[in-house]
Design a protein around this motif. Sequence first.
Motif, PDB file in Angstrom:
ATOM      1  N   THR A  94       0.834  -1.200   0.000  1.00 12.42           N
ATOM      2  CA  THR A  94       0.000   0.000   0.000  1.00 12.42           C
ATOM      3  C   THR A  94       0.875   1.258   0.000  1.00 12.42           C
ATOM      4  OG1 THR A  94      -1.580  -1.259   1.297  1.00 12.42           O
ATOM      5  CG2 THR A  94      -1.944   1.094   1.163  1.00 12.42           C
TER       6      THR A  94
ATOM      7  N   ASP B 165      -5.962  -3.164  -4.525  1.00 12.35           N
ATOM      8  CA  ASP B 165      -5.197  -3.678  -3.386  1.00 12.35           C
ATOM      9  C   ASP B 165      -5.918  -4.921  -2.864  1.00 12.35           C
ATOM     10  OD1 ASP B 165      -3.267  -3.802  -1.470  1.00 12.35           O
ATOM     11  OD2 ASP B 165      -3.670  -1.845  -0.586  1.00 12.35           O
ATOM     12  N   GLU B 166      -5.178  -5.843  -2.310  1.00 11.48           N
ATOM     13  CA  GLU B 166      -5.742  -7.088  -1.769  1.00 11.48           C
ATOM     14  C   GLU B 166      -6.729  -7.699  -2.778  1.00 11.48           C
ATOM     15  OE1 GLU B 166      -4.338  -8.191   0.737  1.00 11.48           O
ATOM     16  OE2 GLU B 166      -3.605  -6.504   1.903  1.00 11.48           O
TER      17      GLU B 166
END
Length: 674
Positions: free
Chosen positions: A207, A449-450
Amino acid sequence: MFNKNRLLRAAVFAVAALLAARLALPLVEAYPLGAGVLLLAVAAGRKDRLNSLRVILGAALGAALFGWAGHALGQLAGSRGSLAPLAWLGWGWDVKADGWPAVLGRAGLVLGAFSGLTYKGKAVHDERHVHGLEVAAGSPEKGTRRWAGESDLAHVAEFGPPREGRFGGGTIVGKLKGRIVRLYPDKCRPPLPQHACVVAGTGAGKTYSFVIPNAIAAACEGESLVLTDPKGELACLLAPWLKSKGYKVYVFNLAYPQWSSCWNPVLEARDDEEITAFATAIVQNAAADRSGYFVMKEIQLLKALTYLLRCDFPPEQAHLRSALSLLSWPQEALDERFERAYREGRLPQEGYEEWRGAVSSNYDNAVSGLSAKINVVRAEGVAKLLSRHEIDLSVLGRERAALFCVLPIGSGHLKPVLATFYYFFFKRLYQLAAECGGRLPNPTRFILDEFANVGEIPGFVEVISTARSLGVRIQFVLQGLKQLTDIYGFAEAEAVMSNCPIQTFLGGDDATTTKYFSQRLGDAAVWATSERVSRRAAASAAWEFLNSPALGGGRAGRTETKSVVRRPLMTSEELAGMDPMAAVCLVRWALPVYLTKVGWEELPQAREIRALAARSLSEVCPARPDVKVELPPVPEGPPPEPKKRDRQERHGGRPPLAPGGGAVEDAELEELGI
Ligand SMILES: Nc1ncnc2c1ncn2[C@@H]1O[C@H](COP(=O)(O)OP(=O)(O)O)[C@@H](O)[C@H]1O
Ligand SMILES: [Mg+2]
């Protein structure tokens, strides 16, 4: 908060600068033109501000120290040691004067300036070294790979911090010799997509060193942004800054629905293809087993219910929570509703056919299976969020806008919702591009993200393989490559990876990932030194000891051989134990790059972003009035008779079929004596 390391570095830098300035003063005084030319040459050669400053400082410091040492030596020789302390420090040093001090001083100046300019420090990984071993350029039989230098990336990258304007953004992957590398695979010929896959273990900086820097880079070029925000931190940090740059900001918040816009997939799906994709994404992402007869039955049932909700219920009741409610209706009541809607021309034939197929056999199994799969909407927050239609997904392709998709911690159960959301997102952007001559008016970057939490997006492989020409960039972040295979299966995961010209590893010891990257990095031919010790017949143990290098002994009896060997740029173990601040990046049609991570706080935009950042999500997205979830009223009538079920069981779990294909009415069965 102070960063101790940075503070120390700044202090050393300041002292060095002062010393250099003081000592180099005579040089500049004596040769102002020469100093100016040197300065300009260094500055012109290096576009990066900090790096050119370092080189200038190195040259000045070297020149000053060497010059001063020469001068002092001359003084000492001339005065035989009787020298005032200030003269030692170079005070009153007249460079142009004659005599030993001046001559030696001048020679030192030139020597020092050159050594300062060329000083690089010990390289371990650069274009000429692999683990400190020198690359043997003329031995392709042992390997042709090496790390890329700046010039090797010129056709796919820009250097320096992100800035406004054309080629000011790109994909930030890290720093190479202190300069930020912004990759532009679409710059090379033929152009490549700017899709990226980033893999790293938890806490490696996915991140901090990828998602945020790249959101900043995208904003510098005016791209629209779709960000998965696993904790809501990104929205707080970036939304106010993006707003100040003229972006419209939307928040789809699955963690705190009170600060969110609503989105209703049931109303979003427009045709049979989309309804199928919606039902498939919901059911398959909630199922342990993705195919098989019962999963297909559940998809069929959800499709039928979606059709019915869309055409036979008011929009306030047409949402996923209502589908769950319809599943609790007696079959007869639902059947009657379908029949009526179809006969009166509201329900399209496709919807009616799905219903007939769903009730033809194993209806009860399909009901209980589907109820379990869409149970996620029983949670009040999610039900509210999916009950209204407020976000126009194509808006991001039309104008500068950013959408933050905020997820709660532990959002695995939301995969069905997220996969549907992103499916429709891509679909709407594709439609918009088709309407606008094959390209989005405003390019859009997805930074997911993720990504494993999103689940399987229907048609994702087709999307990622065709998105480049539309102006859609997809950059996703994984904790390990296995996550992708688990979601998409081996063949599709491979296809997704092959469509990512940028693949970055930021650290972590996931075995599949390190093996993949090690293999893809390849082998280099390097010079290796091997040492041979020949024991002489007369050599005693005492002589061996006295002759050992530890005691500064000679190297008698030792022979060094240099040979070219094949060496992997990084083995899996080396990748797993890599410097935590290092990253490796594979770039299609370029050599692999060994980089230093770049945290977003190092970027020039960081100060402004931090100053504007919101403290909580409520500042980004004002709390909305409470949403009331309207459900279809449960039809009146007697509760379903258990008798019917007994009968079905006698028929092997399937309701007996009438010759026309429909379920046989109870009365008819009675007549038949069943
Ligand atoms: N390049 C970097 N420079 C300095 N600190 C970093 C860097 N990358 C990561 N960090 C630190 O590591 C922490 C964790 O990073 P984060 O991006 O949240 O990890 P991940 O998303 O991979 O789990 C950050 O809060 C930051 O303090
Ligand atoms: Mg993270």
